[in-house]
Design an enzyme around this catalytic site. Sequence first.
Site, PDB file in Angstrom:
ATOM      1  N   SER A 135      -4.720   0.789  -3.872  1.00 35.22           N
ATOM      2  CA  SER A 135      -5.011  -0.471  -4.560  1.00 35.22           C
ATOM      3  C   SER A 135      -5.813  -0.252  -5.841  1.00 35.22           C
ATOM      4  O   SER A 135      -6.482   0.773  -5.995  1.00 35.22           O
ATOM      5  CB  SER A 135      -5.821  -1.394  -3.640  1.00 35.22           C
ATOM      6  OG  SER A 135      -5.142  -1.619  -2.435  1.00 35.22           O
TER       7      SER A 135
HETATM    8  N1  SAH Z   1      -6.195   1.456   1.847  1.00 33.53           N
HETATM    9  C1  SAH Z   1      -5.284   2.339   1.154  1.00 33.53           C
HETATM   10  C2  SAH Z   1      -4.119   1.619   0.504  1.00 33.53           C
HETATM   11  C3  SAH Z   1      -3.137   1.270   1.517  1.00 33.53           C
HETATM   12  S1  SAH Z   1      -1.503   0.846   1.021  1.00 33.53           S
HETATM   13  C4  SAH Z   1      -5.985   3.215   0.156  1.00 33.53           C
HETATM   14  O1  SAH Z   1      -7.199   3.088  -0.040  1.00 33.53           O
HETATM   15  O2  SAH Z   1      -5.317   4.088  -0.426  1.00 33.53           O
HETATM   16  C5  SAH Z   1      -1.016   0.139   2.565  1.00 33.53           C
HETATM   17  C6  SAH Z   1      -0.791   1.135   3.674  1.00 33.53           C
HETATM   18  O3  SAH Z   1      -0.519   0.400   4.859  1.00 33.53           O
HETATM   19  C7  SAH Z   1       0.401   2.054   3.450  1.00 33.53           C
HETATM   20  O4  SAH Z   1      -0.015   3.382   3.504  1.00 33.53           O
HETATM   21  C8  SAH Z   1       1.336   1.712   4.613  1.00 33.53           C
HETATM   22  O5  SAH Z   1       2.058   2.813   5.104  1.00 33.53           O
HETATM   23  C9  SAH Z   1       0.364   1.171   5.647  1.00 33.53           C
HETATM   24  N2  SAH Z   1       0.946   0.314   6.701  1.00 33.53           N
HETATM   25  C10 SAH Z   1       1.921  -0.618   6.605  1.00 33.53           C
HETATM   26  N3  SAH Z   1       2.150  -1.186   7.807  1.00 33.53           N
HETATM   27  C11 SAH Z   1       1.299  -0.600   8.689  1.00 33.53           C
HETATM   28  C12 SAH Z   1       1.049  -0.754  10.093  1.00 33.53           C
HETATM   29  N4  SAH Z   1       1.715  -1.637  10.836  1.00 33.53           N
HETATM   30  N5  SAH Z   1       0.113   0.035  10.661  1.00 33.53           N
HETATM   31  C13 SAH Z   1      -0.588   0.933   9.927  1.00 33.53           C
HETATM   32  N6  SAH Z   1      -0.401   1.118   8.599  1.00 33.53           N
HETATM   33  C14 SAH Z   1       0.520   0.361   7.983  1.00 33.53           C
END
Ligand code: SAH
Length: 203
Positions: A55
């Site tokens: 993000s």
């Molecule tokens: N917090 C992260 C950004 C995350 S992007 C950072 O600081 O870099 C969102 C993430 O959520 C992605 O990596 C995606 O694979 C994950 N995601 C999506 N659905 C999910 C689920 N049901 N359980 C766990 N992770 C999930």
Amino acid sequence: MDSLVSRLKRYGYIRSAAVEKAMLKVDRALFVPEGAKTYAYNDHPLEIGYGQTISAPHMVAIMLELLEIGEKDRVLEIGTGSGYNAALMATMAKEVYTVESIPELAEIAKKNLSDFKNVNVIVGDGSLGYEEKAPYDTICVTCAAPALPETLKTQVKEGGRIVIPVGSLYIQTLYRFIKRKSSFEKSAHGEVVFVPMRGKYGF
Ligand code: SAH
């Protein structure tokens, strides 16, 4: 990095000393892929592979301020991604459990987070929360959900906060839910765009 943080403060995204301290401490460059390092201190999202993104720093700051993380908190994050947000929360809380559904990303995050001893990366469906260590003081969801999953409602403590983008695949509203005795106090904090949550309570 310092100038990014001072800009986020000037624009009003960073409001507390605790969030400022965390953002000064954790170097975002350590969490972005090799080819993107020169953009690490720009205020926008970046590709981290597997169709996912880290993000924008201002979005991270907004979420951290809403979470009001305390030193003694046990925190749950859904969507580890690069591990950057988990690292920030780890400097503010007692312990962080972060769930990622893409095993390859979880592996990268584990490496990125090797200096942060109070973070645990779990591979799994975070839409189910992480029952093993519940209840949590704070839950941060960094992927877009169609609704607040029931599982997360039961895994947060009374007085605890859940920050989550809820809406459609294309646009969401960032909500904060605070658990009260028999209900949730809900507030909206602007329109946002996150990658979709997969899994049982995802899209
Ligand atoms: N917090 C992260 C950004 C995350 S992007 C950072 O600081 O870099 C969102 C993430 O959520 C992605 O990596 C995606 O694979 C994950 N995601 C999506 N659905 C999910 C689920 N049901 N359980 C766990 N992770 C999930």
